[in-house]
Write a protein that holds these residues in place. Structure first.
Motif, PDB file in Angstrom:
ATOM      1  N   ARG A  59       0.831  -1.212   0.000  1.00 53.53           N
ATOM      2  CA  ARG A  59       0.000   0.000   0.000  1.00 53.53           C
ATOM      3  C   ARG A  59       0.866   1.263   0.000  1.00 53.53           C
ATOM      4  NH1 ARG A  59      -5.334  -0.331   0.799  1.00 53.53           N
ATOM      5  NH2 ARG A  59      -6.256  -2.273   1.567  1.00 53.53           N
ATOM      6  N   THR A  78      -2.774   3.743 -10.213  1.00 50.76           N
ATOM      7  CA  THR A  78      -2.993   2.935  -9.002  1.00 50.76           C
ATOM      8  C   THR A  78      -4.462   2.872  -8.616  1.00 50.76           C
ATOM      9  OG1 THR A  78      -2.718   4.763  -7.415  1.00 50.76           O
ATOM     10  CG2 THR A  78      -0.720   3.654  -8.178  1.00 50.76           C
ATOM     11  N   LYS A  79      -5.284   3.758  -9.183  1.00 55.42           N
ATOM     12  CA  LYS A  79      -6.713   3.773  -8.866  1.00 55.42           C
ATOM     13  C   LYS A  79      -7.525   2.895  -9.823  1.00 55.42           C
ATOM     14  CE  LYS A  79      -6.381   6.826  -5.539  1.00 55.42           C
ATOM     15  NZ  LYS A  79      -4.931   7.034  -5.522  1.00 55.42           N
ATOM     16  N   ARG A  84      -6.764  -2.402  -7.845  1.00 54.89           N
ATOM     17  CA  ARG A  84      -7.518  -2.580  -6.608  1.00 54.89           C
ATOM     18  C   ARG A  84      -7.891  -4.048  -6.388  1.00 54.89           C
ATOM     19  NH1 ARG A  84      -9.778   2.081  -4.371  1.00 54.89           N
ATOM     20  NH2 ARG A  84      -9.410   4.014  -5.550  1.00 54.89           N
ATOM     21  N   GLN A  85      -8.287  -4.728  -7.448  1.00 51.80           N
ATOM     22  CA  GLN A  85      -8.676  -6.126  -7.341  1.00 51.80           C
ATOM     23  C   GLN A  85      -7.471  -7.009  -6.997  1.00 51.80           C
ATOM     24  OE1 GLN A  85     -10.542  -6.896 -11.094  1.00 51.80           O
ATOM     25  NE2 GLN A  85     -12.448  -5.826 -10.579  1.00 51.80           N
ATOM     26  N   ARG A  88      -6.671  -6.558  -3.378  1.00 54.24           N
ATOM     27  CA  ARG A  88      -7.663  -7.250  -2.558  1.00 54.24           C
ATOM     28  C   ARG A  88      -7.403  -8.755  -2.551  1.00 54.24           C
ATOM     29  NH1 ARG A  88     -11.945  -5.799  -5.205  1.00 54.24           N
ATOM     30  NH2 ARG A  88     -11.990  -3.743  -4.188  1.00 54.24           N
TER      31      ARG A  88
END
Length: 316
Positions: A59, A78-79, A84-85, A88
């Protein structure tokens, strides 16, 4: 450096700037990535380091890459949903408990302070200025850091001109910059004088023996007792703290720069401080931040079996 660049640079904490620079270097130099980056390349970067680094580290790397793209006027990859997946998924497949500093036990604080006081008395009798300086500095650093709940970098940046202290009353200190001060307005903290383990007395004794009236409060001392002008480096505080505690015969391997802050939070909770009062005193903005510092065993009250020395009594 232009005035604009100087003010832009001042808007970011030194520690954050260094960590961001290291993250960018890791992405470009060590991994071989290109900037500006694509969402696909960042996703591959995360995947290749998923088993090597904690999610918190990944992060932090993403935050650095995000800041670089935004500051350079590029879209922030990065967005992207893919990034993001992937993050996660890494969190799901590689769960890990968060690393926390062990809270400094009050018993260990007492042991260390008693040892340093003994060193100071012997040094005065033997006219050993080097030992006296070290004993007084270390006592002040431990007590002020513990009872004020300061972070390591905040301790390192304390300046005498930002502190007003009165023996038997208390002290007020001003922090021009701190992690929770998002608006960079500065924060002011107050600490009362205590009947025992008093941070106010320790601070005044340190200034008196060091003969300093301005500049950094805590400075480097060499083996001959020569006091430097520059502040302690925040990155050296962990080694310094452990060395101090080991000198006092206290097991120090688990302690870090955050142990003073977490130690106070744990002590305060055991002595009946309400969460709201603790948050106000320390300067936490939300309960989630505060709860990370409090030993979970304390929430079970008198039913909990606490480690030896972690008393519930109000010592000062």
């Amino acid at each position: 450096m232009t005035d604009i660049e100087r003010y832009v640079r001042a808007a970011t904490r030194d520690n954050t700037r260094r960590s961001y620079q290291a993250a960018i270097e890791h992405f470009e130099v060590r991994w071989g990535g290109f900037l500006p980056a694509t969402a696909d390349s960042i996703a591959r970067y995360l995947v290749e380091h998923a088993e090597q680094h904690a999610v918190s580290t990944l992060r932090q790397r993403l935050a650095a890459l995000s800041q670089w793209h935004v500051s350079q006027g590029f879209p922030d990859p990065t967005k992207a949903p893919l990034v993001r997946q992937v993050l996660r998924g890494i969190r799901t497949l590689h769960p890990a408990p968060p690393k926390q500093a062990a809270p400094l036990l009050l018993q260990h604080l007492q042991t260390a302070v008693a040892r340093f006081e003994q060193e100071a008395l012997q040094a005065q009798q033997q006219h050993d200025l080097a030992t006296l300086l070290r004993a007084r500095r270390d006592t002040a650093l431990l007590l002020l850091g513990f009872w004020r709940g300061l972070r390591g970098d905040e301790l390192a940046r304390l300046r005498i001109e930002h502190i007003q202290a009165e023996a038997g009353v208390g002290l007020t200190l001003f922090l021009p910059r701190s992690k929770g001060d998002r608006e960079a307005l500065g924060v002011q903290h107050r600490t009362p004088a205590l009947k025992a383990l008093c941070p106010v007395t320790a601070y005044l004794q340190w200034l008196e023996v060091a003969g300093i009236a301005h500049g950094p409060v805590f400075r480097k001392l060499d083996r001959w007792g020569n006091l430097g002008q520059a502040p302690l480096n925040s990155n050296s505080l962990v080694a310094l703290l452990r060395g101090m505690l080991e000198r006092a015969g206290v097991p120090a391997a688990l302690y870090s720069g955050h142990s003073l802050r977490r130690g106070f939070a744990t002590w305060a909770t055991a002595n009946g401080w309400e969460l709201k009062s603790l948050m106000s005193y320390i300067g936490w903005k939300d309960a989630k931040s505060a709860l990370r510092y409090i030993d979970a065993a304390q929430r079970f009250g008198d039913l909990a079996v606490l480690p030896s020395g972690q008393e519930r009594s109000l010592i000062p």
